[in-house]
Design a protein around this motif. Structure first.
Motif, PDB file in Angstrom:
ATOM      1  N   VAL A 198       0.838  -1.204   0.000  1.00 41.45           N
ATOM      2  CA  VAL A 198       0.000   0.000   0.000  1.00 41.45           C
ATOM      3  C   VAL A 198       0.872   1.252   0.000  1.00 41.45           C
ATOM      4  N   SER A 199       1.952   1.252   0.775  1.00 42.44           N
ATOM      5  CA  SER A 199       2.830   2.424   0.812  1.00 42.44           C
ATOM      6  C   SER A 199       3.561   2.615  -0.511  1.00 42.44           C
ATOM      7  N   ILE A 200       3.985   1.526  -1.159  1.00 44.92           N
ATOM      8  CA  ILE A 200       4.613   1.633  -2.476  1.00 44.92           C
ATOM      9  C   ILE A 200       3.613   2.195  -3.486  1.00 44.92           C
ATOM     10  N   GLY A 201       2.375   1.751  -3.412  1.00 49.57           N
ATOM     11  CA  GLY A 201       1.338   2.257  -4.309  1.00 49.57           C
ATOM     12  C   GLY A 201       1.065   3.738  -4.099  1.00 49.57           C
ATOM     13  N   CYS A 202       1.017   4.159  -2.843  1.00 52.51           N
ATOM     14  CA  CYS A 202       0.788   5.580  -2.552  1.00 52.51           C
ATOM     15  C   CYS A 202       1.957   6.431  -3.029  1.00 52.51           C
ATOM     16  N   ALA A 203       3.176   5.939  -2.853  1.00 54.74           N
ATOM     17  CA  ALA A 203       4.354   6.676  -3.311  1.00 54.74           C
ATOM     18  C   ALA A 203       4.345   6.808  -4.833  1.00 54.74           C
ATOM     19  N   ALA A 204       3.976   5.748  -5.530  1.00 55.83           N
ATOM     20  CA  ALA A 204       3.920   5.805  -6.993  1.00 55.83           C
ATOM     21  C   ALA A 204       2.817   6.760  -7.454  1.00 55.83           C
ATOM     22  N   LEU A 205       1.666   6.705  -6.802  1.00 55.44           N
ATOM     23  CA  LEU A 205       0.591   7.636  -7.169  1.00 55.44           C
ATOM     24  C   LEU A 205       1.008   9.087  -6.950  1.00 55.44           C
ATOM     25  N   TYR A 206       1.703   9.367  -5.851  1.00 54.22           N
ATOM     26  CA  TYR A 206       2.147  10.733  -5.588  1.00 54.22           C
ATOM     27  C   TYR A 206       3.163  11.170  -6.634  1.00 54.22           C
ATOM     28  N   LYS A 207       4.129  10.284  -6.932  1.00 53.56           N
ATOM     29  CA  LYS A 207       5.177  10.650  -7.886  1.00 53.56           C
ATOM     30  C   LYS A 207       4.598  10.949  -9.259  1.00 53.56           C
ATOM     31  N   PHE A 208       3.757  10.039  -9.772  1.00 49.77           N
ATOM     32  CA  PHE A 208       3.258  10.209 -11.128  1.00 49.77           C
ATOM     33  C   PHE A 208       1.996  11.062 -11.206  1.00 49.77           C
ATOM     34  N   GLY A 209       1.318  11.263 -10.094  1.00 47.57           N
ATOM     35  CA  GLY A 209       0.106  12.067 -10.113  1.00 47.57           C
ATOM     36  C   GLY A 209       0.304  13.505  -9.697  1.00 47.57           C
ATOM     37  N   ILE A 210       1.342  13.778  -8.882  1.00 50.48           N
ATOM     38  CA  ILE A 210       1.545  15.131  -8.370  1.00 50.48           C
ATOM     39  C   ILE A 210       2.927  15.674  -8.716  1.00 50.48           C
ATOM     40  N   ALA A 211       3.980  14.924  -8.394  1.00 50.94           N
ATOM     41  CA  ALA A 211       5.339  15.450  -8.521  1.00 50.94           C
ATOM     42  C   ALA A 211       5.751  15.662  -9.980  1.00 50.94           C
ATOM     43  N   GLU A 212       5.519  14.672 -10.837  1.00 50.12           N
ATOM     44  CA  GLU A 212       5.929  14.807 -12.242  1.00 50.12           C
ATOM     45  C   GLU A 212       5.151  15.908 -12.971  1.00 50.12           C
ATOM     46  N   PRO A 213       3.819  16.008 -12.834  1.00 54.39           N
ATOM     47  CA  PRO A 213       3.126  17.132 -13.482  1.00 54.39           C
ATOM     48  C   PRO A 213       3.585  18.491 -12.950  1.00 54.39           C
ATOM     49  N   ARG A 214       3.904  18.547 -11.661  1.00 53.81           N
ATOM     50  CA  ARG A 214       4.381  19.804 -11.095  1.00 53.81           C
ATOM     51  C   ARG A 214       5.740  20.178 -11.683  1.00 53.81           C
ATOM     52  N   LYS A 215       6.627  19.192 -11.830  1.00 48.64           N
ATOM     53  CA  LYS A 215       7.938  19.463 -12.435  1.00 48.64           C
ATOM     54  C   LYS A 215       7.788  19.941 -13.872  1.00 48.64           C
ATOM     55  N   ARG A 216       6.878  19.289 -14.619  1.00 49.69           N
ATOM     56  CA  ARG A 216       6.656  19.712 -16.011  1.00 49.69           C
ATOM     57  C   ARG A 216       6.090  21.132 -16.076  1.00 49.69           C
ATOM     58  N   ALA A 217       5.196  21.467 -15.149  1.00 50.00           N
ATOM     59  CA  ALA A 217       4.609  22.817 -15.148  1.00 50.00           C
ATOM     60  C   ALA A 217       5.669  23.871 -14.832  1.00 50.00           C
ATOM     61  N   TYR A 218       6.550  23.594 -13.875  1.00 50.19           N
ATOM     62  CA  TYR A 218       7.631  24.530 -13.569  1.00 50.19           C
ATOM     63  C   TYR A 218       8.579  24.679 -14.756  1.00 50.19           C
ATOM     64  N   ALA A 219       8.927  23.563 -15.389  1.00 50.95           N
ATOM     65  CA  ALA A 219       9.833  23.630 -16.543  1.00 50.95           C
ATOM     66  C   ALA A 219       9.206  24.425 -17.675  1.00 50.95           C
ATOM     67  N   GLU A 220       7.913  24.236 -17.907  1.00 48.41           N
ATOM     68  CA  GLU A 220       7.220  24.976 -18.965  1.00 48.41           C
ATOM     69  C   GLU A 220       7.159  26.470 -18.633  1.00 48.41           C
ATOM     70  N   PHE A 221       6.935  26.797 -17.360  1.00 46.20           N
ATOM     71  CA  PHE A 221       6.864  28.203 -16.964  1.00 46.20           C
ATOM     72  C   PHE A 221       8.208  28.896 -17.139  1.00 46.20           C
ATOM     73  N   TYR A 222       9.273  28.243 -16.676  1.00 42.34           N
ATOM     74  CA  TYR A 222      10.591  28.883 -16.733  1.00 42.34           C
ATOM     75  C   TYR A 222      11.265  28.761 -18.085  1.00 42.34           C
ATOM     76  N   LYS A 223      10.645  28.052 -19.039  1.00 42.97           N
ATOM     77  CA  LYS A 223      11.233  27.921 -20.365  1.00 42.97           C
ATOM     78  C   LYS A 223      11.326  29.273 -21.062  1.00 42.97           C
ATOM     79  N   ASN A 224      10.307  30.114 -20.909  1.00 44.41           N
ATOM     80  CA  ASN A 224      10.314  31.422 -21.573  1.00 44.41           C
ATOM     81  C   ASN A 224      10.008  32.546 -20.579  1.00 44.41           C
ATOM     82  N   TYR A 225      10.453  32.382 -19.340  1.00 44.47           N
ATOM     83  CA  TYR A 225      10.221  33.395 -18.302  1.00 44.47           C
ATOM     84  C   TYR A 225      11.348  34.416 -18.331  1.00 44.47           C
ATOM     85  N   ASP A 226      11.004  35.678 -18.362  1.00 44.89           N
ATOM     86  CA  ASP A 226      11.995  36.753 -18.350  1.00 44.89           C
ATOM     87  C   ASP A 226      11.860  37.493 -17.021  1.00 44.89           C
TER      88      ASP A 226
END
Length: 77
Positions: free
Chosen positions: A29-57
């Motif tokens: 259950v803990s492995i499942g929760c960690a995987a859900l957090y990583k792929f459901g929250i952390a990775e989309p957040r990283k992509r959103a930050y990368a997209e924001f700072y790609k053309n941020y002045d």
């Protein structure tokens, strides 16, 4: 007569057997929760930050805030 039909309860190693089952369950259950957090929250957040700072002045943003009068130490021109 009726006591002969009932099986004897297991009295030895009952806690160890139940604990093994619950430990494996908690681990999966803990492995499942960690995987859900990583792929459901952390990775989309990283992509959103990368997209924001790609053309941020930062200087353009600073000049806009300075012109709006946000800073006290940098008076607007």
């Amino acid at each position: 007569m009726s006591s002969a039909l009932l099986p004897k309860p297991q009295m030895r190693r009952l806690l160890a057997r139940r604990m093994k089952f619950h430990l494996f369950g908690a681990f999966f259950v803990s492995i499942g929760c960690a995987a859900l957090y990583k792929f459901g929250i952390a990775e989309p957040r990283k992509r959103a930050y990368a997209e924001f700072y790609k053309n941020y002045d930062a200087m353009k943003d600073f000049e806009a805030m300075k012109a709006a009068g946000v800073f006290e130490c940098a008076p607007p021109k």
